[in-house]
Motif scaffolding. Sequence first.
Motif, PDB file in Angstrom:
ATOM      1  N   SER A 156       4.418   9.511  -1.983  1.00 30.61           N
ATOM      2  CA  SER A 156       4.267   9.903  -3.393  1.00 30.61           C
ATOM      3  C   SER A 156       5.248   9.184  -4.316  1.00 30.61           C
ATOM      4  O   SER A 156       4.927   8.875  -5.454  1.00 30.61           O
ATOM      5  N   LEU A 157       6.463   8.900  -3.829  1.00 26.70           N
ATOM      6  CA  LEU A 157       7.452   8.200  -4.638  1.00 26.70           C
ATOM      7  C   LEU A 157       7.060   6.725  -4.765  1.00 26.70           C
ATOM      8  O   LEU A 157       6.611   6.127  -3.789  1.00 26.70           O
ATOM      9  N   SER A 158       7.225   6.146  -5.941  1.00 28.91           N
ATOM     10  CA  SER A 158       6.887   4.729  -6.109  1.00 28.91           C
ATOM     11  C   SER A 158       7.745   3.874  -5.170  1.00 28.91           C
ATOM     12  O   SER A 158       8.851   4.284  -4.796  1.00 28.91           O
ATOM     13  N   PHE A 159       7.249   2.695  -4.825  1.00 36.20           N
ATOM     14  CA  PHE A 159       8.027   1.858  -3.915  1.00 36.20           C
ATOM     15  C   PHE A 159       9.343   1.433  -4.568  1.00 36.20           C
ATOM     16  O   PHE A 159      10.379   1.397  -3.908  1.00 36.20           O
ATOM     17  N   ALA A 160       9.318   1.124  -5.858  1.00 33.87           N
ATOM     18  CA  ALA A 160      10.551   0.701  -6.539  1.00 33.87           C
ATOM     19  C   ALA A 160      11.619   1.791  -6.429  1.00 33.87           C
ATOM     20  O   ALA A 160      12.780   1.509  -6.118  1.00 33.87           O
ATOM     21  N   ALA A 161      11.237   3.028  -6.667  1.00 33.10           N
ATOM     22  CA  ALA A 161      12.188   4.139  -6.569  1.00 33.10           C
ATOM     23  C   ALA A 161      12.602   4.374  -5.124  1.00 33.10           C
ATOM     24  O   ALA A 161      13.773   4.614  -4.831  1.00 33.10           O
ATOM     25  N   ALA A 162      11.634   4.297  -4.208  1.00 37.06           N
ATOM     26  CA  ALA A 162      11.929   4.502  -2.782  1.00 37.06           C
ATOM     27  C   ALA A 162      12.872   3.420  -2.271  1.00 37.06           C
ATOM     28  O   ALA A 162      13.813   3.713  -1.523  1.00 37.06           O
TER      29      ALA A 162
ATOM     30  N   HIS B 277       0.821  -1.221   0.000  1.00 34.22           N
ATOM     31  CA  HIS B 277       0.000   0.000   0.000  1.00 34.22           C
ATOM     32  C   HIS B 277       0.854   1.270   0.000  1.00 34.22           C
ATOM     33  O   HIS B 277       0.373   2.338   0.386  1.00 34.22           O
ATOM     34  N   TRP B 278       2.099   1.141  -0.412  1.00 34.23           N
ATOM     35  CA  TRP B 278       3.052   2.249  -0.354  1.00 34.23           C
ATOM     36  C   TRP B 278       2.485   3.536  -0.968  1.00 34.23           C
ATOM     37  O   TRP B 278       2.609   4.624  -0.404  1.00 34.23           O
ATOM     38  N   SER B 279       1.853   3.415  -2.129  1.00 28.80           N
ATOM     39  CA  SER B 279       1.370   4.604  -2.847  1.00 28.80           C
ATOM     40  C   SER B 279       0.246   5.322  -2.104  1.00 28.80           C
ATOM     41  O   SER B 279      -0.053   6.483  -2.404  1.00 28.80           O
ATOM     42  N   GLU B 280      -0.364   4.665  -1.130  1.00 28.42           N
ATOM     43  CA  GLU B 280      -1.401   5.324  -0.329  1.00 28.42           C
ATOM     44  C   GLU B 280      -0.796   6.246   0.727  1.00 28.42           C
ATOM     45  O   GLU B 280      -1.479   7.126   1.253  1.00 28.42           O
ATOM     46  N   PHE B 281       0.483   6.042   1.018  1.00 25.47           N
ATOM     47  CA  PHE B 281       1.125   6.809   2.087  1.00 25.47           C
ATOM     48  C   PHE B 281       2.243   7.723   1.598  1.00 25.47           C
ATOM     49  O   PHE B 281       2.569   8.713   2.251  1.00 25.47           O
TER      50      PHE B 281
END
Length: 195
Positions: free
Chosen positions: A94-100, A88-92
């Motif tokens: 703004s940066l995509s999880f892959a990039a983060a 649910h990374w994108s719900e919390f």
Amino acid sequence: MNYLAHIALSQPNSYSLVGNLLGDFCKGVQIETLPQAVRQGLANHRAVDHFTDHHPLVRRAKTHFSVQRRRFAGIALDVLFDHFLISHWSEFYSLSFAAAKQQIYNDIAAAEHLMPPAMANTMRNVYQTDWFASYEQLPSLGYALDRIAERIRFTNQFSGVIGEIDPVYSKLEQDFLQFYPQLQQHVQQLGLEQN
């Protein structure tokens, strides 16, 4: 919470990153000798753990585990909550999880010189083996939990805990989705790392 959540709840600098991860590696470390920003990160780590351990949603989530495994329910939930955070990374954020994730791995590598040896070794393993990838899918998450069970120094029944997570996965996911925003707000209100 486990490594990913502690990182996500840290400030964007090496000292905060190290402090927020240090809570699991404090043995033998002279805390008073650390830079203030690292100590503040450690205080944030401890506040996150305290809030998590005492939160009604987390306490309720632990009741889904059998009596034999309840002693380790907190460990299972820490890792599972990292899994849900990835899902649910994108719900919390703004940066995509892959990039983060790539940024996190780069930040960990850059901060190694600030870490005690045991922590540096573990964190090197995190980014060299793409540890968070093993948290993305339930089967690999089960394998990661079984590896944790192998490291427990006494006889236990923690291995196979994924079998208890699977039937209540959706309930635990909903608990996480209610809990995590409250944790974010708690950290922000505490402001332990603000200048």
